[in-house]
Scaffold this motif. Structure first.
Motif, PDB file in Angstrom:
ATOM      1  N   SER A 204       0.825  -1.207   0.000  1.00 20.06           N
ATOM      2  CA  SER A 204       0.000   0.000   0.000  1.00 20.06           C
ATOM      3  C   SER A 204       0.858   1.257   0.000  1.00 20.06           C
ATOM      4  N   GLY A 205       0.329   2.283  -0.652  1.00 21.23           N
ATOM      5  CA  GLY A 205       0.993   3.572  -0.671  1.00 21.23           C
ATOM      6  C   GLY A 205       0.159   4.636   0.012  1.00 21.23           C
ATOM      7  N   GLY A 206       0.840   5.586   0.626  1.00 22.90           N
ATOM      8  CA  GLY A 206       0.154   6.695   1.291  1.00 22.90           C
ATOM      9  C   GLY A 206       0.618   8.033   0.743  1.00 22.90           C
ATOM     10  N   ARG A 207       0.287   9.088   1.478  1.00 26.12           N
ATOM     11  CA  ARG A 207       0.632  10.432   1.018  1.00 26.12           C
ATOM     12  C   ARG A 207       2.142  10.606   0.823  1.00 26.12           C
ATOM     13  N   GLY A 208       2.923   9.765   1.451  1.00 23.25           N
ATOM     14  CA  GLY A 208       4.368   9.845   1.327  1.00 23.25           C
ATOM     15  C   GLY A 208       4.907   9.541  -0.056  1.00 23.25           C
ATOM     16  N   ILE A 209       4.056   9.015  -0.960  1.00 24.14           N
ATOM     17  CA  ILE A 209       4.539   8.783  -2.329  1.00 24.14           C
ATOM     18  C   ILE A 209       4.565  10.086  -3.128  1.00 24.14           C
ATOM     19  N   LYS A 210       3.978  11.141  -2.551  1.00 28.20           N
ATOM     20  CA  LYS A 210       4.085  12.524  -3.056  1.00 28.20           C
ATOM     21  C   LYS A 210       3.238  12.852  -4.276  1.00 28.20           C
ATOM     22  N   GLY A 211       2.753  11.882  -5.011  1.00 25.84           N
ATOM     23  CA  GLY A 211       1.909  12.189  -6.166  1.00 25.84           C
ATOM     24  C   GLY A 211       1.571  10.943  -6.953  1.00 25.84           C
ATOM     25  N   PRO A 212       0.527  11.025  -7.784  1.00 22.52           N
ATOM     26  CA  PRO A 212       0.081   9.853  -8.542  1.00 22.52           C
ATOM     27  C   PRO A 212       1.115   9.332  -9.533  1.00 22.52           C
ATOM     28  N   GLU A 213       2.028  10.200  -9.934  1.00 24.08           N
ATOM     29  CA  GLU A 213       3.046   9.782 -10.905  1.00 24.08           C
ATOM     30  C   GLU A 213       4.017   8.750 -10.311  1.00 24.08           C
ATOM     31  N   ASN A 214       3.976   8.576  -8.983  1.00 24.69           N
ATOM     32  CA  ASN A 214       4.900   7.643  -8.337  1.00 24.69           C
ATOM     33  C   ASN A 214       4.287   6.290  -7.994  1.00 24.69           C
ATOM     34  N   TRP A 215       3.020   6.079  -8.372  1.00 27.04           N
ATOM     35  CA  TRP A 215       2.408   4.765  -8.125  1.00 27.04           C
ATOM     36  C   TRP A 215       3.186   3.617  -8.778  1.00 27.04           C
ATOM     37  N   PRO A 216       3.788   3.810  -9.961  1.00 26.99           N
ATOM     38  CA  PRO A 216       4.531   2.692 -10.565  1.00 26.99           C
ATOM     39  C   PRO A 216       5.611   2.098  -9.668  1.00 26.99           C
ATOM     40  N   ILE A 217       6.178   2.908  -8.780  1.00 24.71           N
ATOM     41  CA  ILE A 217       7.195   2.396  -7.856  1.00 24.71           C
ATOM     42  C   ILE A 217       6.565   1.371  -6.912  1.00 24.71           C
ATOM     43  N   ILE A 218       5.370   1.703  -6.409  1.00 21.42           N
ATOM     44  CA  ILE A 218       4.662   0.806  -5.494  1.00 21.42           C
ATOM     45  C   ILE A 218       4.111  -0.394  -6.264  1.00 21.42           C
ATOM     46  N   GLN A 219       3.566  -0.133  -7.459  1.00 22.46           N
ATOM     47  CA  GLN A 219       2.994  -1.207  -8.272  1.00 22.46           C
ATOM     48  C   GLN A 219       4.056  -2.225  -8.671  1.00 22.46           C
ATOM     49  N   ASP A 220       5.265  -1.763  -8.937  1.00 18.19           N
ATOM     50  CA  ASP A 220       6.338  -2.665  -9.349  1.00 18.19           C
ATOM     51  C   ASP A 220       6.671  -3.656  -8.236  1.00 18.19           C
ATOM     52  N   LEU A 221       6.714  -3.168  -6.996  1.00 21.59           N
ATOM     53  CA  LEU A 221       6.953  -4.071  -5.865  1.00 21.59           C
ATOM     54  C   LEU A 221       5.794  -5.053  -5.716  1.00 21.59           C
ATOM     55  N   ALA A 222       4.566  -4.545  -5.853  1.00 23.36           N
ATOM     56  CA  ALA A 222       3.394  -5.412  -5.738  1.00 23.36           C
ATOM     57  C   ALA A 222       3.412  -6.504  -6.812  1.00 23.36           C
ATOM     58  N   ASP A 223       3.699  -6.121  -8.053  1.00 25.67           N
ATOM     59  CA  ASP A 223       3.729  -7.095  -9.144  1.00 25.67           C
ATOM     60  C   ASP A 223       4.822  -8.139  -8.932  1.00 25.67           C
ATOM     61  N   PHE A 304      11.496   6.161  -1.439  1.00 29.50           N
ATOM     62  CA  PHE A 304      11.983   6.204  -2.814  1.00 29.50           C
ATOM     63  C   PHE A 304      13.360   5.543  -2.961  1.00 29.50           C
ATOM     64  N   GLU A 305      14.007   5.310  -1.827  1.00 27.67           N
ATOM     65  CA  GLU A 305      15.251   4.541  -1.838  1.00 27.67           C
ATOM     66  C   GLU A 305      14.999   3.085  -1.470  1.00 27.67           C
ATOM     67  N   VAL A 306      14.151   2.876  -0.474  1.00 23.68           N
ATOM     68  CA  VAL A 306      13.932   1.532   0.064  1.00 23.68           C
ATOM     69  C   VAL A 306      13.109   0.651  -0.868  1.00 23.68           C
ATOM     70  N   VAL A 307      11.996   1.181  -1.384  1.00 22.02           N
ATOM     71  CA  VAL A 307      11.094   0.349  -2.187  1.00 22.02           C
ATOM     72  C   VAL A 307      11.769  -0.169  -3.461  1.00 22.02           C
ATOM     73  N   PRO A 308      12.434   0.678  -4.265  1.00 20.27           N
ATOM     74  CA  PRO A 308      13.121   0.135  -5.443  1.00 20.27           C
ATOM     75  C   PRO A 308      14.193  -0.897  -5.084  1.00 20.27           C
ATOM     76  N   ALA A 309      14.884  -0.676  -3.948  1.00 20.16           N
ATOM     77  CA  ALA A 309      15.906  -1.636  -3.519  1.00 20.16           C
ATOM     78  C   ALA A 309      15.268  -2.970  -3.152  1.00 20.16           C
TER      79      ALA A 309
END
Length: 319
Positions: A204-223, A304-309
């Motif tokens: 799940s993502g919250g306000r800390g993702i800063k904007g809708p353009e950053n959902w792919p970072i969260i979606q990539d981990l989910a996928d 933005f550092e932890v999730v991609p890692a």
């Protein structure tokens, strides 16, 4: 009789995991009170699923062809089977459909019902249901005093334990009876992604993702994990994602094996929707965020550092 009647559920012609969870839980209850387990599926092709349910304790797998879903029709059909089998305990899924018909079944059977149970045990021949109260801030145990004890059970809250039952297949003649309302259209969202209610892992993502353009970072981990994508109310209210992804008191209530909260502070309304998760992983820059009070594992760092890692490492491990 001291039998247990389980109502299973299918989705797109496939057996949902909650069907096995409830059958396995029903087996444990039946063993404790000296009865059998009857699992009901609303389908005209019950033979296709009998083996899976037999393997987790079903003594009988009953197919009932009730047609297209309607709360009235399902309640009528399930109640007819209850009248025939006369169970002591009825377990139903706390799903979108289950929440629609379960109360109707209880009224027809003049039975008490506990909704949204996350734990089931037996004490003195009666089932004890554990469920969250006060928006998930506490848990309470309940017993049902009526002759038939009814419960709806949250998905992913029960362990599936292999144990062979007789697995006899039955075709019920129960019908939907008089149905005064019918579905005229459906608006399905979410595509082929894993759905929140069925997911064993949720990212799940919250306000800390800063904007809708950053959902792919969260979606990539989910996928990568084969997980469902969740969201906090703040992101939904901001228009960053649709309400179908919202977890919380005004969204969906979930109990995955693992819930990964990325940039979510942990407001009480959000915790009410995911607090019963088996493991909670929190990633947030604010070390004082309330989410860390319930987290099994916490990472105080920039998502933005932890999730991609994390995604990169999981891809290496999972292939």
């Amino acid at each position: 009789m001291a039998d247990v009647l389980v109502v299973g559920e299918l989705k797109n012609g496939e057996l949902k995991k909650i069907s096995k969870e409830l059958t396995s839980a029903g087996r444990k209850i039946a063993d404790a009170i000296g009865g059998k387990v009857h699992t009901v599926l609303i389908t005209d092709n019950v033979d296709a699923f009998a083996g899976d349910l037999k393997a987790v304790g079903a003594d009988a797998v009953i197919g009932a062809n009730l047609g297209e879903f309607s709360p009235e029709g399902y309640a009528n059909g399930i109640f007819a089977i209850i009248q025939e089998k006369k169970p002591a305990v009825v377990l139903m899924p706390h799903s979108a459909q289950g929440k629609e018909y379960s109360a109707r079944v209880a009224i027809k059977a003049n039975a008490g019902i506990v909704a949204d149970a996350v734990g089931l045990s037996v004490d003195g021949g009666k089932v004890v249901a554990k469920k969250p109260i006060y928006s998930g801030k506490a848990y309470a145990n309940f017993k049902v005093s009526s002759e038939i004890q009814m419960f709806t059970v949250r998905a992913n809250s029960q362990e599936v334990t292999p144990k062979d039952g007789a697995g006899a297949v039955e075709k019920s003649g129960a019908s939907a009876g008089e149905v005064r309302t019918k579905s005229i259209s459906k608006d399905l969202s979410g595509g082929n992604k894993v759905q929140l209610a069925d997911a064993s892992i949720i990212v799940s993502g919250g306000r800390g993702i800063k904007g809708p353009e950053n959902w792919p970072i969260i979606q990539d981990l989910a996928d990568t994990l084969g997980a469902a994508l969740g969201a906090s109310r703040a992101t939904v209210d901001a228009g960053w994602i649709s309400h179908s992804h919202q977890v919380g008191q005004t969204g969906k209530t979930v109990s995955p094996n693992c819930y990964i909260a990325c940039g979510i502070s942990g407001a009480i309304q959000h915790l009410a929707g995911m607090g019963s998760s088996k493991y909670i992983v929190a990633i947030n820059k604010d070390g004082d965020a309330p989410i860390f009070k319930v987290a099994t594992y916490g990472v105080v760092a920039d998502l933005f550092e932890v999730v991609p890692a994390l995604t990169s490492e999981f891809k290496k491990v999972l292939g």
